[in-house]
Structures are given as C-alpha cells and as structure tokens.
Design a protein around this motif. Structure first.
Motif, PDB file in Angstrom:
ATOM      1  N   CYS A  84       0.869  -1.187   0.000  1.00  0.00           N
ATOM      2  CA  CYS A  84       0.000   0.000   0.000  1.00  0.00           C
ATOM      3  C   CYS A  84       0.898   1.227   0.000  1.00  0.00           C
ATOM      4  N   TYR A  85       0.860   2.003  -1.102  1.00  0.00           N
ATOM      5  CA  TYR A  85       1.573   3.300  -1.086  1.00  0.00           C
ATOM      6  C   TYR A  85       0.571   4.295  -0.503  1.00  0.00           C
ATOM      7  N   ASP A  86       0.900   4.841   0.633  1.00  0.00           N
ATOM      8  CA  ASP A  86      -0.071   5.623   1.411  1.00  0.00           C
ATOM      9  C   ASP A  86       0.143   7.119   1.166  1.00  0.00           C
ATOM     10  N   ASN A  87      -0.632   7.658   0.217  1.00  0.00           N
ATOM     11  CA  ASN A  87      -0.559   9.108  -0.037  1.00  0.00           C
ATOM     12  C   ASN A  87      -1.707   9.824   0.678  1.00  0.00           C
ATOM     13  N   GLU A  88      -2.354   9.111   1.574  1.00  0.00           N
ATOM     14  CA  GLU A  88      -3.319   9.688   2.519  1.00  0.00           C
ATOM     15  C   GLU A  88      -4.507  10.376   1.840  1.00  0.00           C
ATOM     16  N   GLY A  89      -4.946   9.808   0.718  1.00  0.00           N
ATOM     17  CA  GLY A  89      -6.141  10.342   0.042  1.00  0.00           C
ATOM     18  C   GLY A  89      -6.378   9.598  -1.259  1.00  0.00           C
ATOM     19  N   TYR A  90      -7.509   9.879  -1.913  1.00  0.00           N
ATOM     20  CA  TYR A  90      -7.792   9.329  -3.237  1.00  0.00           C
ATOM     21  C   TYR A  90      -7.052  10.196  -4.250  1.00  0.00           C
ATOM     22  N   SER A 101     -10.742  12.941   0.549  1.00  0.00           N
ATOM     23  CA  SER A 101     -10.417  12.247   1.808  1.00  0.00           C
ATOM     24  C   SER A 101     -10.663  10.747   1.637  1.00  0.00           C
ATOM     25  N   SER A 102      -9.750   9.951   2.207  1.00  0.00           N
ATOM     26  CA  SER A 102      -9.894   8.483   2.207  1.00  0.00           C
ATOM     27  C   SER A 102      -9.764   8.006   3.655  1.00  0.00           C
ATOM     28  N   GLY A 103      -9.821   6.690   3.842  1.00  0.00           N
ATOM     29  CA  GLY A 103      -9.597   6.135   5.187  1.00  0.00           C
ATOM     30  C   GLY A 103      -8.177   6.376   5.669  1.00  0.00           C
ATOM     31  N   GLY A 104      -7.266   6.791   4.761  1.00  0.00           N
ATOM     32  CA  GLY A 104      -5.876   7.028   5.152  1.00  0.00           C
ATOM     33  C   GLY A 104      -5.577   8.482   5.475  1.00  0.00           C
ATOM     34  N   THR A 105      -6.569   9.364   5.317  1.00  0.00           N
ATOM     35  CA  THR A 105      -6.318  10.800   5.529  1.00  0.00           C
ATOM     36  C   THR A 105      -6.146  11.113   7.018  1.00  0.00           C
ATOM     37  N   THR A 111      -8.291  18.353   2.242  1.00  0.00           N
ATOM     38  CA  THR A 111      -8.377  17.583   0.999  1.00  0.00           C
ATOM     39  C   THR A 111      -9.447  18.264   0.150  1.00  0.00           C
ATOM     40  N   THR A 112      -9.698  17.734  -1.040  1.00  0.00           N
ATOM     41  CA  THR A 112     -10.708  18.384  -1.893  1.00  0.00           C
ATOM     42  C   THR A 112     -12.123  18.122  -1.381  1.00  0.00           C
ATOM     43  N   THR A 113     -12.286  17.198  -0.458  1.00  0.00           N
ATOM     44  CA  THR A 113     -13.618  17.000   0.134  1.00  0.00           C
ATOM     45  C   THR A 113     -13.655  17.459   1.601  1.00  0.00           C
ATOM     46  N   SER A 114     -12.552  17.985   2.106  1.00  0.00           N
ATOM     47  CA  SER A 114     -12.504  18.521   3.480  1.00  0.00           C
ATOM     48  C   SER A 114     -11.815  19.872   3.405  1.00  0.00           C
ATOM     49  N   ARG A 115     -12.571  20.854   2.937  1.00  0.00           N
ATOM     50  CA  ARG A 115     -11.970  22.163   2.665  1.00  0.00           C
ATOM     51  C   ARG A 115     -12.183  23.144   3.810  1.00  0.00           C
ATOM     52  N   GLU A 119     -12.172  25.020   7.638  1.00  0.00           N
ATOM     53  CA  GLU A 119     -11.075  25.645   8.394  1.00  0.00           C
ATOM     54  C   GLU A 119     -10.349  24.625   9.287  1.00  0.00           C
ATOM     55  N   GLN A 120     -11.025  23.524   9.654  1.00  0.00           N
ATOM     56  CA  GLN A 120     -10.358  22.508  10.494  1.00  0.00           C
ATOM     57  C   GLN A 120      -9.863  21.307   9.675  1.00  0.00           C
ATOM     58  N   GLY A 121     -10.090  21.302   8.366  1.00  0.00           N
ATOM     59  CA  GLY A 121      -9.654  20.169   7.538  1.00  0.00           C
ATOM     60  C   GLY A 121     -10.484  18.920   7.815  1.00  0.00           C
ATOM     61  N   TYR A 122      -9.874  17.763   7.576  1.00  0.00           N
ATOM     62  CA  TYR A 122     -10.578  16.465   7.698  1.00  0.00           C
ATOM     63  C   TYR A 122     -10.944  16.202   9.159  1.00  0.00           C
ATOM     64  N   CYS A 123     -12.233  15.949   9.409  1.00  0.00           N
ATOM     65  CA  CYS A 123     -12.631  15.769  10.820  1.00  0.00           C
ATOM     66  C   CYS A 123     -12.536  14.307  11.256  1.00  0.00           C
ATOM     67  N   GLY A 124     -12.334  13.382  10.300  1.00  0.00           N
ATOM     68  CA  GLY A 124     -12.154  11.973  10.686  1.00  0.00           C
ATOM     69  C   GLY A 124     -10.731  11.719  11.172  1.00  0.00           C
ATOM     70  N   HIS A 125     -10.425  10.446  11.403  1.00  0.00           N
ATOM     71  CA  HIS A 125      -9.084  10.056  11.861  1.00  0.00           C
ATOM     72  C   HIS A 125      -8.535   8.972  10.944  1.00  0.00           C
ATOM     73  N   LYS A 126      -7.224   9.017  10.715  1.00  0.00           N
ATOM     74  CA  LYS A 126      -6.580   8.030   9.833  1.00  0.00           C
ATOM     75  C   LYS A 126      -6.817   6.623  10.377  1.00  0.00           C
ATOM     76  N   LYS A 127      -7.275   5.716   9.512  1.00  0.00           N
ATOM     77  CA  LYS A 127      -7.448   4.329   9.972  1.00  0.00           C
ATOM     78  C   LYS A 127      -6.078   3.696  10.174  1.00  0.00           C
ATOM     79  N   ASP A 128      -5.990   2.858  11.194  1.00  0.00           N
ATOM     80  CA  ASP A 128      -4.721   2.196  11.519  1.00  0.00           C
ATOM     81  C   ASP A 128      -4.655   0.872  10.749  1.00  0.00           C
ATOM     82  N   LEU A 129      -4.163   0.955   9.500  1.00  0.00           N
ATOM     83  CA  LEU A 129      -4.137  -0.225   8.625  1.00  0.00           C
ATOM     84  C   LEU A 129      -3.244  -1.333   9.193  1.00  0.00           C
TER      85      LEU A 129
END
Ligand SMILES: Cc1ncc(C[n+]2csc(CCOP(=O)(O)OP(=O)(O)O)c2C)c(N)n1
Ligand code: SF4
Length: 312
Positions: free
Chosen positions: A138-144, A151-155, A161-165, A167-177
């Motif tokens: 898995c090359y993890d570039n932290e997004g689609y 935003s992806s599960g790796g963000t 990201t282009t779907t988390s624009r 002021e606080q950015g992505y509100c989820g958390h990076k999944k621990d693959l």
C-alpha cells in the motif's frame, strides 16, 4: 529470519538496478513512485504486480509499461482476488511441471490507501483468511490521489483535501491499517519510507522470504495532493520519521518491533509547516489541532517506550 541476517547492512549494499524503468506519467517528486522503485529493485524481475485502480495504474498505458515482470489491472475492490487467481495459476503450472521452480514469480498487490483501508478491505480479509502467499504493497498518499485527493480512510485528522476544505480540515481520523491487518494474524507486516532505503530493503527482503500474506505500508509524500514542491519529497519523508509521525515498525511471530526509534524527536510543526494541506492549522484559532497532533504522537511513543521497558 532476523534483520541481522540481512544482505543489506550498508547503503552501498543497496541495488542500483532501477527495474522499474523511467519515463512514466506519474507526477514529479511522487514519494509513492520512489518507494515502489526501491521495493521492485529488491523483489527483482520475477514479480507479478496486481494493480488496483489508482495513481499507479497509470504506470502502464497500453502498449507501454515500465514493469519488467508481469502486470495486471483490477478494480479498486478486487486486487487481492486477482492475486489469488495469479498465485493459483502459478501453483498449477508448477504442480504440472509446465514451469520449473526457478520460473516461479512473487505475487504482489499494488494499491493506494483508498483501496487498502476501505474499498478493497473485504477482498483483503478473504485473502488473509485463505493464507494467500502474496505481498500487499500500500503506497499511502493519505487520500484518493488519482481522482484529485479526496479524503480516504488514510487521511490524517486536520488535513485539507478536496472533500474537506473547511477551516479545520478532515474531521475523521486516519485508519490504523497496520492494526487492522495485525488483527487478522498475517505472516508479516511492516511500514516503510522511500526516504529510509536501507530499512525498506531489509523489510522487503523479509516479506519476500516469508510465506503467507504480508503487508508493506509505504509512506508516500504526494506533492500534487499535499501541496509542496516536488524537490522536497525526500525531506518530508525524513521529517515524518524524525518527528515520529510515521513510525517505522514490523510485525512477525505475534510481536511488533520498531526498527527506528527517532532520538530527540522534532516537533510535529517541522513536518506540518512544509505542506500546504496543513497551512490552515497555523491560522489563529487552530493551534489546538496542532497540540492534539503533538499529543497523539507523544502518547504513541510513550507507549512504545513503556512496552520496551516492561517487555509487554
Ligand atoms: C469502486 C470505485 N469507486 C471509485 C472509483 C474511482 N477511482 C478510481 S482511482 C480512485 C482513487 C483511488 O485512491 P487510492 O486507492 O488511495 O489510490 P491513489 O489514487 O491515491 O493512488 C478512485 C476513487 C473506482 N475506480 N472504483
Ligand atoms: S497524485 Fe500524488 S501519489 Fe498520485 S502520482 Fe501524483 S504525486 Fe504520486
């Protein structure tokens, strides 16, 4: 296989092969491509790459390909199923003596974090359950990345990201693959970075030697999606390790070992401030997000130090 048995003891032991040839359509400074170059140089030419849709599926555009081994394109969800078919075919050819043992090939899945942490997870789980002998890279570039860095599960939390624009950015958390795979009892797991080539080479050497399902998660700085100049890709890779944001570790025989513990960890701001995707964190009112990130990194390494001290 202990790491001290490795053929890669010093930088000059690393192969300078460039099995994956140059002149691809991938962005300049792509950290994922750098890691894949290094990985394929260790795996060698007898490799079948089963590539889930993503940035790296643009490496082969008919009739051109930079791969010297075989390459198969699959949908995002089904690369591990494709790898099963290729492994089964090779095993059948070996069993019926249609190919000699030295013609066998290493089966590899190549996917981004979007496939690895989400869309392809169920096929991955099935392949691990069947003890498929393959290496999942898995090359993890932290997004689609291929579709514009949604935003992806790796963000990571707080990244724009282009779907988390907002002021606080992505509100989820990076999944621990790493932990997701670990819970499935694989043969081998490791995190690597193209900016740490010796550590990477030792881990790929191991993954190749160990039979069964293995995962390699490669830190993949993405100038296009993370907004930094392409020439800073290696520096960002180094900073991710030196700040403790990207732990280099491996799992084998039920144990996790950190292969590089960053001495005198740098503050996470050294890593964040180099990337446009985190620029908003330095705006007034967002300092708490940086504090949270630093606290998460500190808590991770405190836990590593405690378990090293207690042996648990
Ligand atoms: C089921 C499905 N949904 C969406 C797409 C569109 N799509 C093609 S590539 C891609 C991005 C894949 O992201 P990732 O796996 O992280 O790889 P990267 O593009 O970052 O290399 C998407 C969403 C698709 N091919 N299949
Ligand atoms: S978008 Fe990012 S990950 Fe994809 S090829 Fe470009 S630099 Fe690499």
């Amino acid at each position: 296989m202990k790491i001290t048995d490795s053929a890669f003891k010093k930088p000059k032991d690393l192969p300078g092969l460039h099995i994956l040839s140059a002149g691809t359509s991938i962005c300049a400074g792509c950290g994922g491509l750098q890691a894949i170059h290094e990985i394929l140089d260790i795996l060698g030419p007898k490799t079948v790459t089963v590539n889930a849709a993503g940035c790296m599926s643009l490496l082969s555009v008919y009739p051109f390909t930079p791969f010297s081994g075989s390459w198969l394109y699959t949908a995002m969800a089904s690369a591990p199923a494709g790898a099963q078919g290729v492994r089964d075919a090779l095993d059948r050819l070996l069993a019926t003596k249609k190919i000699a043992a030295d013609e066998d090939m290493q089966v590899v899945v190549l996917s981004g974090d979007g496939s690895a942490t989400g869309i392809g997870l169920s096929a991955t789980s099935g392949a691990i359950d069947r003890r498929l002998d393959f290496i999942y890279i898995c090359y993890d570039n932290e997004g689609y990345g291929n579709t514009g860095q949604q935003s992806s599960g790796g963000t990571p939390h707080g990244a724009r990201t282009t779907t988390s624009r907002g002021e606080q950015g992505y509100c989820g958390h990076k999944k621990d693959l790493f932990s997701i795979w670990k819970a499935n009892h694989p043969a081998y797991l490791a995190t690597v970075s193209g900016a740490e080539p010796l550590d990477l080479a030792r881990k790929i050497e191991k993954a190749r030697a160990i039979k069964g399902p293995s995962l390699i998660i490669a830190f993949s700085p993405c100038p296009t999606g993370w907004h930094f100049p392409p020439q800073e890709s290696i520096e960002i890779g180094r900073l991710a390790v030196r700040t403790g944001v990207w732990p280099l570790k491996e799992y084998e025989d039920g144990k996790v070992v950190h292969t590089k513990i960053p001495a005198g960890r740098l503050p996470v701001t050294e890593y964040l401030q180099k990337q446009g995707r985190f620029a908003h964190l330095f705006h007034p009112g967002n300092a708490y997000l940086i504090k949270e990130m630093q606290a998460d990194v500190d808590a991770y390494w405190d836990c590593v130090e405690k378990s090293a001290a207690t042996g648990r």
